[in-house]
Design an enzyme around this catalytic site. Structure first.
Site, PDB file in Angstrom:
ATOM      1  N   THR A  36      14.803  -0.558  -5.529  1.00 12.07           N
ATOM      2  CA  THR A  36      13.405  -0.984  -5.662  1.00 12.07           C
ATOM      3  C   THR A  36      13.236  -2.174  -4.724  1.00 12.07           C
ATOM      4  O   THR A  36      14.102  -2.445  -3.902  1.00 12.07           O
ATOM      5  CB  THR A  36      13.069  -1.331  -7.128  1.00 12.07           C
ATOM      6  N   GLY A  63       0.323   5.707   0.600  1.00  7.61           N
ATOM      7  CA  GLY A  63      -0.909   5.342   1.290  1.00  7.61           C
ATOM      8  C   GLY A  63      -2.095   5.314   0.350  1.00  7.61           C
ATOM      9  O   GLY A  63      -3.036   4.532   0.536  1.00  7.61           O
ATOM     10  N   SER A  64      -2.061   6.151  -0.674  1.00  7.48           N
ATOM     11  CA  SER A  64      -3.131   6.134  -1.682  1.00  7.48           C
ATOM     12  C   SER A  64      -3.174   4.789  -2.391  1.00  7.48           C
ATOM     13  O   SER A  64      -4.251   4.201  -2.593  1.00  7.48           O
ATOM     14  CB  SER A  64      -2.905   7.253  -2.706  1.00  7.48           C
ATOM     15  N   TRP A  92     -10.313  11.521   3.317  1.00  2.92           N
ATOM     16  CA  TRP A  92      -9.424  12.110   2.318  1.00  2.92           C
ATOM     17  C   TRP A  92      -9.862  11.584   0.961  1.00  2.92           C
ATOM     18  O   TRP A  92     -10.459  10.506   0.863  1.00  2.92           O
ATOM     19  CB  TRP A  92      -7.976  11.717   2.624  1.00  2.92           C
ATOM     20  N   GLU A 167      -3.843   8.062   9.210  1.00  3.22           N
ATOM     21  CA  GLU A 167      -3.615   9.087  10.229  1.00  3.22           C
ATOM     22  C   GLU A 167      -3.529   8.489  11.630  1.00  3.22           C
ATOM     23  O   GLU A 167      -3.480   9.233  12.612  1.00  3.22           O
ATOM     24  CB  GLU A 167      -4.739  10.124  10.172  1.00  3.22           C
ATOM     25  N   HIS A 193       3.484  12.314   7.728  1.00  2.00           N
ATOM     26  CA  HIS A 193       2.885  11.347   8.644  1.00  2.00           C
ATOM     27  C   HIS A 193       3.874  10.899   9.724  1.00  2.00           C
ATOM     28  O   HIS A 193       4.982  11.433   9.836  1.00  2.00           O
ATOM     29  CB  HIS A 193       2.327  10.159   7.857  1.00  2.00           C
ATOM     30  N   ARG A 224       5.432 -14.287  -9.164  1.00  2.00           N
ATOM     31  CA  ARG A 224       6.791 -14.486  -8.663  1.00  2.00           C
ATOM     32  C   ARG A 224       6.905 -14.341  -7.143  1.00  2.00           C
ATOM     33  O   ARG A 224       7.739 -14.995  -6.520  1.00  2.00           O
ATOM     34  CB  ARG A 224       7.756 -13.503  -9.326  1.00  2.00           C
TER      35      ARG A 224
END
Length: 252
Positions: A36, A63-64, A92, A167, A193, A224
């Site tokens: 992570t 990307g969303s 999109w 894009e 992509h 943090r």
């Protein structure tokens, strides 16, 4: 006709992650590295920001989410005078869906037939009629919108500009890369992509305040990851002790 070979299907993407890269990734995971956010994430953000020519970059899971984050940060930073926003008619779904999720009053701008971006005449008319606080555009298929004209319109009507550049990684308009014209720009590292992190996305910005808000929102609203001065100021303003500060969420 016996030797006829059907045409090879054209896929969205093919082998965007090489066999060698997969082996390196597997070896890195098997070495017990943290799966992570850690040093690799920060290094990637810094390198990406430098390559883009922007001050800051914030890595996210897609990307969303990059679109979601920069829209939410604009609202939480108090940059919007109302909840009206313009979005492109050709885009999109994840360009528009965050606006709907946050309850914005969305108006769609017609498409320019040449570059598939925003139609300038309709954009100006929407700004006159609706007085929106924010505009998000999309560089469809990597084609640049009419950036100088759009910036001029945004300046005249006091509209905050965001760019969905998922894009258009590496596309240049004038002397700047797309994604660096607005207050923030989003990118996607999805499999199909230009480059892939398997899943992932990025927001770039030159606005240090927006950057700090995005760092907090990405991590549930805590402090943090913030710069020490801002972190200490939040703790002092809300009278939070050192222990509780680790688990205090300053944003919803």
């Amino acid at each position: 006709m016996k030797n006829f070979q059907p045409p090879r299907p054209i896929t969205l993407a093919q082998d965007t992650i090489s066999r060698r890269e997969l082996q390196q990734t597997a070896a890195w995971m098997m070495a017990g590295n943290r799966l992570t956010k850690a040093e690799e994430t920060v290094a990637f953000e810094e390198e990406f920001a430098a390559w883009m020519g922007s001050k800051h970059a914030v890595f996210v899971n897609s990307g969303s989410s990059a679109n979601l984050l920069m829209i939410y940060a604009a609202r939480e930073a108090g940059r919007l005078r109302n909840n009206k926003v313009i979005a492109p008619a050709v885009s999109w779904v994840t360009t528009v869906s965050p606006l709907i999720q946050f309850g914005f009053d969305v108006r769609l701008c017609d498409c320019d037939p040449v570059n598939l971006g925003l139609d300038l005449e309709h954009l100006e008319q929407l700004c006159k009629d609706e007085a929106p606080a924010m505009l998000i555009l999309v560089h469809v298929l990597g084609h640049a919108n009419h950036m100088k004209a759009i910036q001029d319109i945004c300046d005249r009507y006091d509209v905050l500009l965001l760019e969905d550049s998922c894009e258009a990684l590496g596309s240049v308009s004038g002397e700047r890369k797309l994604g660096c014209y607005g207050a923030a720009g989003s990118f996607s590292f999805y499999y199909g992509h230009h480059i892939s992190t398997i899943e992932g996305g990025m927001v770039v910005t030159d606005d240090s305040e927006l950057h700090q808000v995005m760092l907090s929102l990405r991590s549930h609203g805590w402090s943090r990851d913030l710069n020490p001065t801002l972190r200490d100021q939040l703790q002092q303003d809300h009278n939070i002790d050192d222990f509780r500060n680790l688990y205090t969420f300053y944003y919803a």
